[in-house]
Design an enzyme around this catalytic site. Sequence first.
Site, PDB file in Angstrom:
ATOM      1  N   ASN A 249      35.591  30.371   5.451  1.00 34.22           N
ATOM      2  CA  ASN A 249      36.134  31.015   5.047  1.00 34.22           C
ATOM      3  C   ASN A 249      37.564  30.909   5.424  1.00 34.22           C
ATOM      4  O   ASN A 249      38.308  32.242   6.107  1.00 34.22           O
ATOM      5  CB  ASN A 249      35.816  32.933   5.323  1.00 34.22           C
ATOM      6  CG  ASN A 249      36.030  33.284   4.113  1.00 34.22           C
ATOM      7  OD1 ASN A 249      36.747  32.726   3.039  1.00 34.22           O
ATOM      8  ND2 ASN A 249      35.028  34.392   4.209  1.00 34.22           N
TER       9      ASN A 249
ATOM     10  N   HIS B  19      34.986  43.763   4.628  1.00 32.69           N
ATOM     11  CA  HIS B  19      33.354  42.754   3.454  1.00 32.69           C
ATOM     12  C   HIS B  19      32.293  44.122   3.028  1.00 32.69           C
ATOM     13  O   HIS B  19      32.075  43.974   2.074  1.00 32.69           O
ATOM     14  CB  HIS B  19      32.468  42.585   4.909  1.00 32.69           C
ATOM     15  CG  HIS B  19      33.115  40.868   5.468  1.00 32.69           C
ATOM     16  ND1 HIS B  19      34.157  40.089   6.033  1.00 32.69           N
ATOM     17  CD2 HIS B  19      32.429  39.681   4.602  1.00 32.69           C
ATOM     18  CE1 HIS B  19      34.392  38.937   6.329  1.00 32.69           C
ATOM     19  NE2 HIS B  19      33.298  38.760   5.060  1.00 32.69           N
TER      20      HIS B  19
END
Length: 489
Positions: free
Chosen positions: A330, A361
């Site tokens: 990522n 998140h």
Amino acid sequence: MATSTSCTGSTLLQPISKIIDLPLDQVNFVVCQLFALVTAFWFRLYLHPSKTSPFIRHVVATLLGFYLALFCFGWYALHFLVQSGLAYGVMIFTSVEHMHKYCFVVTLGYLCFCQVTRAYVFDYGMYSADFTGPMMVITQKITSLAFEIHDGLMKREEHLKPSQKYLAVRKMPSLLEYLSYNCNFMGILAGPTCSYNDYIAFIKGRGYEPKHLESNGKEDRKFKQSDPSPKRDVIQKVCTCALSLMVYLVIYTICPTVRVIDDTFMASNPFYIQVLFFHSFTADAINNAAGFGFNGYNADGTPKWDRISNLRILNIEFATSFKMFLDNWNIQTALWLKRVCYERCPYNPTAATFLLSAIWHGVYPGYYLTFITGIVVTMAARAVRHNVRQHFLGSATLKLIYDVITWFSTQMAICYTVVPFVLLAVGPSLKFYSSWYCCIHLICVLLVLVLPVKSRRTKQQEQPSSVQANEQNCLSSPHNNCNQKQKAT
């Protein structure tokens, strides 16, 4: 059964969903991504900057993005506009001096509000395509842009890091430019994020300007300058995505994640079998997203399309440190965390960065368990590297031994760390940790206490010349994680 939750998006593909026995929202998401991929070729060929104005390209990219969002998420897609609108209002009506802080709080706060409602009001543990996924990418874009505007309009050149000079935005974006950057069809569903300057250069046709450079930094004119074709790289990425998906589906079918906390499995298998199984289900690859991404040319004249690459599979699978894994997993999110938090946080930037990542998140407790564990693992890995690595650099054999040991340790630590991220809830996560006797937690804490490591600030004070030299080297390559060398590994 295929579905246990309702889909708020289009029901046009309901027959296909029933035939292949998959949730409709997931079918919508995949079809929209494939549609965006095909549309990207059309956008490049028929709305090329040489024959289409930036205004038209902005409008088309934005409208297509809104259409895909509505198709996938229905009225929930309005949250994308609300979040973007609130942040733009902050940018326009507050002073530039504090605008980036207000944008950060408002944007992240609205994302958290939506994540709470999705997790605890609608469906806890739902892993279907959901509207907060795109909002996470939009949050990255808005906060990055806010800091870049602040850097460009408030700070002097000499106070900016080389990468910040490249990213600094010197004028306030128009509403159309802002919405196009946040909600264009290329990144509205799954990202990855990119810098505002890179996106505007792409829209205006300046994205192909990087030239071939000789060793002295001057342009090498033996290569013909033309628009490079991304066809080879797109095919490679699509094939990698398909292969990774098949590997994941096969491995997950054989080794489902929840088996690591199954009482029968833990009681009927010795510890080393649990370790082998534990590594196998987390060793899958995730698809990477394609974007505009042109990043100059290789030495042989072939174009590079890795400007906004989000994943390097081989570097992940053969990572010999926790930092190396994070740097290649990522990637754009890691860069966002570095630029808005790690480089700017005056106190304990490592812990602050992990905390921001957890908040971004979502609100599932498993996320926080993962990132708290990640802080301890990172500190332990840093301590080992600073105190042990130099003893293995005397020969190639010793270096190989060190690399093998650190590779195995890194893979085990990563698998151990991310289990709560997958399980989401506290109970199952603690059950897994207890089945391992919290051994990696204990080992990492012991290493941190026993092995001394200098703080980042202390090292920068002791070696200012090396830091300055590193920043100078980054001037010619602002996308290569310029300040990573300043971070302890």
